[in-house]
Every structure is written in structure tokens, then in C-alpha cells.
Design an enzyme around this catalytic site. Structure first.
Site, PDB file in Angstrom:
ATOM      1  CD  GLU A 211      -2.687  -1.265   2.309  1.00  0.00           C
ATOM      2  OE1 GLU A 211      -2.742  -0.429   3.384  1.00  0.00           O
ATOM      3  OE2 GLU A 211      -3.467  -2.534   2.614  1.00  0.00           O
ATOM      4  CD  GLU A 312      -4.320  -7.850   1.555  1.00  0.00           C
ATOM      5  OE1 GLU A 312      -5.247  -7.166   2.029  1.00  0.00           O
ATOM      6  OE2 GLU A 312      -3.111  -7.486   1.521  1.00  0.00           O
TER       7      GLU A 312
HETATM    8  O1  9MR Z   1      -6.363  -8.696   8.270  1.00  0.00           O
HETATM    9  C1  9MR Z   1      -5.258  -8.065   8.823  1.00  0.00           C
HETATM   10  C2  9MR Z   1      -5.531  -7.890  10.404  1.00  0.00           C
HETATM   11  O2  9MR Z   1      -5.735  -8.935  10.975  1.00  0.00           O
HETATM   12  C3  9MR Z   1      -4.632  -6.990  10.915  1.00  0.00           C
HETATM   13  O3  9MR Z   1      -5.174  -6.728  12.236  1.00  0.00           O
HETATM   14  C4  9MR Z   1      -4.067  -5.857  10.295  1.00  0.00           C
HETATM   15  C5  9MR Z   1      -3.090  -5.002  10.667  1.00  0.00           C
HETATM   16  O4  9MR Z   1      -1.849  -5.959  10.584  1.00  0.00           O
HETATM   17  O5  9MR Z   1      -3.915  -6.160   8.892  1.00  0.00           O
HETATM   18  C6  9MR Z   1      -5.053  -6.743   8.066  1.00  0.00           C
HETATM   19  O6  9MR Z   1      -4.511  -7.277   6.917  1.00  0.00           O
HETATM   20  C7  9MR Z   1      -4.140  -6.069   5.963  1.00  0.00           C
HETATM   21  C8  9MR Z   1      -3.107  -6.605   5.125  1.00  0.00           C
HETATM   22  O7  9MR Z   1      -1.974  -6.714   5.841  1.00  0.00           O
HETATM   23  C9  9MR Z   1      -2.834  -5.338   4.151  1.00  0.00           C
HETATM   24  N1  9MR Z   1      -3.824  -5.017   3.155  1.00  0.00           N
HETATM   25  C10 9MR Z   1      -5.301  -4.939   4.048  1.00  0.00           C
HETATM   26  C11 9MR Z   1      -5.733  -5.874   5.137  1.00  0.00           C
HETATM   27  C12 9MR Z   1      -6.815  -5.585   5.821  1.00  0.00           C
HETATM   28  O8  9MR Z   1      -6.652  -4.348   6.852  1.00  0.00           O
END
Ligand code: 9MR
Length: 404
Positions: A211, A312
Site C-alpha cells: 500500500e 487479499e
Molecule cells: O487482516 C489483517 C488484520 O488481522 C490485522 O490486524 C491488520 C493489521 O496488521 O492487517 C490486516 O490485513 C491487511 C493486510 O495486511 C494489508 N491489506 C489490508 C488488510 C486488511 O486491513
């Protein structure tokens, strides 16, 4: 419509033929780069993924070339039942994956059983991130991701590493510390080299930078790394990852592949930044949306010689109107359309969902909604098949065996 991509594919095929005829092998796989076969070690013979390696500046790009024969299909077309998602995906020469919730993996036997049975690729949802792996400066903790990697290996699953550089999931010692720019570059390099080095040869692809871009291809300025290091953090990160594991595929993971974004990646690659592919997140909030643009996005990456991974995917339904039945049908259509777009392109090699059961999804806390109002994934909380799961299986089977 995909003339450029087809010409590019033809070029790669000729290159592969040239390499194979020089080495005297029947197969096009390049034995010097085991990464290619590592993509799906379960494949063999005519079903194997084949690769070509292209020189691009000082590094090489390894592209799985996926040969489909829509006229005749593969030699064996099984009945849909009782195939698993992963066995059907193998017919189409792609990996099918899920993000993994470590708490569920440790506590829920059925979760672990379905995960290992249905998926050929696994992404750690949280525990490979910076705050988790380096909770204090130079002190690393790999216990949770080690358990996930061991699980994947014991189930013949490939591992996508997620994620090395992100503006979130950073430890407070890092955010609150007083660092010079040079110190932060060194911290970033050490972190990446340590984490990637720890999993060298075991994680086949890394989401190196997550991102980081705006949709026009400019860099986001709200990132800690951008604010403290500047644009150079991107090349620093990719170089460090490449040094730590030259065989790992290195991805930019983001929301889009617009022309501006792809042009930005092109520029990095022309400067020898070792980027092999782009991960498309695809958290698809709108059930009415038609992911028709997606095929064009993947095609743009294909024309650049970049791998595309769906990284994702989930399809939330709580913001939509309509009956639950309508929403689940619309959700299934979106899953199928995304899969269809992936299968149209030889560079789309991994289709990963951000979880697989509605028992666990990051969206419950993010949206503040509970099941069944929200249910973004393909299995129910008690692991029954939803319409979306059936739609994925049908799409996989009919792409591989169009006459059935
Ligand atoms: O799904 C993930 C969540 O459990 C975590 O708390 C969060 C922070 O680490 O990240 C979420 O995953 C994200 C991913 O790493 C990057 N793209 C967006 C995802 C959803 O927020």
C-alpha cells in the site's frame, strides 16, 4: 484485444524453446532456478509449470508460463465432486490460497484441516509484519510465523510472505524513536534481510512493499517510511529482499494496476529495482460492481512481464441492500468473475483470499458488523460450502475442461 500480450507470450515461448533446445531438455523449466518448480511442486509431467527467465538489467524475472489448450483441455478432466479447490486450481496451473489467522490455526482443528485440504498457498495475515517479527530493536520473534510456515510445508502449500514494508503494524520503538534518515535505512535493511533471510528458500514470494502507491502511480505521503526516508525506501527494500533471497519473487502489493501505477513500476524496473510482480488486494465492497476492469489491469501487468497475484480477495456484503439470498448469489458471481479474469492471463499465478471461513474475518472488527450480516468469505462458520465456493470450483473446472 490482447495482441501485445500475445506477442509477448510468443516471444517468451520462443525464448523457452531456444533455452530448452540449447540445454537438450524436453522441459522448459530452468534447473538453475528451482523457484520455478517450487511454485507448485505437486505438478509433474505435462501438467508442470514451465518458466522462462528474462534478463532485465542486473536481475532476472522468472515467469511461470501457463499453457492452456482450450480446444482439447488437459488429458484428465475429473468430475467436479469430490475435487478440492486446490486440485481444480492445479488443472488451471495456478495456486489457490488463503490468509491464515494464527489463533484459529492453533485452536480450531477443523479450520486447520480445511485449510490444508483445500488450499495450495498460504499467506500469514499478521505475524510476519514488522511489529510482530521485531518487537524490540534487533530482537526478533519468529515463533508464530515459524508455526505457520511449518504447517504450510507439512501440507505441501506454498507460502507468500506478507509484508515487509508497510505504514501500519509498526512497533512503537520504531515510530517513537529518534532516528536519522541513515539510521532508518539501516534499520529497514537489517529488518528485511533478517526476516527474508530467516525464510530463505521457504517463502516463494514476498509482498515487499504494501500500500505504498496512489492510484496515479505517485507514492503515498502518509507512510512512515516515505515521510522519514523519502522515495528511496522502495528501492532500498527491494534490494535488501533480493540480496537476502535472490530466488524469492518480489511483489508490490496494492489496490490497483492503473496505467499510471504500472508506468511507475516500469520506471523502477528500468532502474534495476528487482520487482517481479504486483499483488492486487481486491477487498471488493460493492456487490454491484463488475470487475470488468480487472482483466485489463492484469493484462497491463502481463504486457510488462510482471506477475499478477490476487492477494487479499474478500467480498463483504453488509453494505449492500437486497435479500440475503440475492447477496450471496451476487457475492458468488464476483468471486467467479475475479477467478475468470485471473484465468484469462498466463501471468496470474496465485489467487489468494483474505481468509476462507466466515468464522474469522478482519472485516468484523473493521466494519463493526457481525455474522451473518457480514460474511465475506467462501465457507460458512461451520465450514459448509457457500455459493461462492461452488462458483469458484465451477469456474476452475470449466476453464480447464471447457467441454464438460
Ligand atoms: O487482516 C489483517 C488484520 O488481522 C490485522 O490486524 C491488520 C493489521 O496488521 O492487517 C490486516 O490485513 C491487511 C493486510 O495486511 C494489508 N491489506 C489490508 C488488510 C486488511 O486491513
Amino acid at each position: 484485444m490482447y495482441l501485445r500480450a500475445r506477442l509477448f507470450l510468443l516471444m517468451l515461448m520462443l525464448l523457452g524453446w531456444f533455452q530448452s533446445s540449447r540445454s537438450g531438455n524436453d522441459s522448459w523449466s530452468d534447473p538453475a532456478h528451482s523457484q520455478s518448480n517450487q511454485i507448485n511442486p505437486g505438478l509433474s509431467g505435462n501438467e508442470s509449470l514451465t518458466t522462462a527467465s528474462l534478463s532485465s538489467g542486473q536481475y532476472e524475472i522468472f515467469l511461470p508460463l501457463i499453457f492452456k489448450d482450450p480446444g482439447t483441455g488437459p488429458r484428465v478432466c475429473p468430475p467436479l465432486v469430490p475435487q478440492t479447490l486446490r486440485s481444480l486450481a492445479q488443472l488451471d496451473h495456478i495456486l489457490i490460497g488463503s490468509a491464515v489467522n494464527i489463533r484459529a490455526l492453533r485452536s480450531d482443528d477443523q479450520y486447520a484441516q480445511i485449510l490444508g485440504q483445500e488450499f495450495s498457498s498460504l499467506t500469514d495475515e499478521s505475524t510476519m509484519k514488522f511489529a510482530a517479527t521485531e518487537p524490540a530493536l534487533d530482537q526478533y520473534n519468529f515463533s508464530a510465523p515459524d508455526a505457520i510456515v511449518a504447517f504450510a510445508e507439512s501440507h505441501d502449500m506454498q507460502i507468500r510472505g506478507h509484508t515487509l514494508v508497510w505504514g501500519y503494524a509498526l512497533p512503537s520503538w520504531l515510530i517513537n524513536g529518534t532516528w536519522t534518515r541513515e539510521e532508518l535505512i539501516a534499520i529497514l535493511q537489517d529488518h528485511i534481510k533478517t526476516v527474508v533471510g530467516h525464510y530463505k528458500g521457504r517463502v516463494y514470494a514476498w509482498d515487499v512493499v504494501n500500500e505504498a502507491f496512489n492510484s496515479d502511480g505517485s507514492l503515498r505521503t502518509d507512510s512512515f517510511w516515505m515521510q522519514r526516508i523519502g522515495p528511496q525506501y522502495i528501492s532500498v527494500a527491494f534490494q535488501a529482499a533480493h540480496e537476502a533471497d535472490p530466488d524469492a519473487l518480489l511483489f508490490v502489493n496494492d489496490f490497483y494496476a492503473t496505467p499510471g501505477f504500472v508506468a511507475a513500476i516500469h520506471t523502477y524496473r528500468s532502474l534495476d529495482v528487482p520487482i517481479d510482480g504486483v499483488g492486487l488486494q481486491l477487498h471488493m465492497y460493492n456487490l454491484q460492481q463488475k470487475p470488468t476492469e480487472l482483466s485489463a489491469d492484469i493484462g497491463r501487468l502481463e504486457a510488462e512481464g510482471l506477475q499478477a497475484n490476487i492477494t487479499e480477495l474478500d467480498v463483504p456484503i453488509s453494505r449492500d441492500t437486497g435479500t440475503m439470498e440475492d447477496k450471496l448469489v451476487a457475492q458468488a458471481k464476483i468471486y467467479a468473475m475475479v477467478m475468470d479474469a485471473c484465468l484469462q492471463h498466463y501471468n496470474c499465478t496465485n489467487f489468494t483470499m483474505w481468509g476462507f471461513t466466515d468464522k474469522y474475518s478482519w472485516l468484523y472488527s473493521y466494519l463493526g458488523v457481525t455474522y451473518p450480516t457480514e460474511q465475506p468469505l467462501i465457507f460458512t462458520p461451520d465450514y459448509m460450502e457457500k455459493p461462492a465456493e461452488a462458483a469458484l470450483k465451477n469456474t476452475l473446472l470449466s476453464a480447464a475442461c471447457p467441454k464438460q
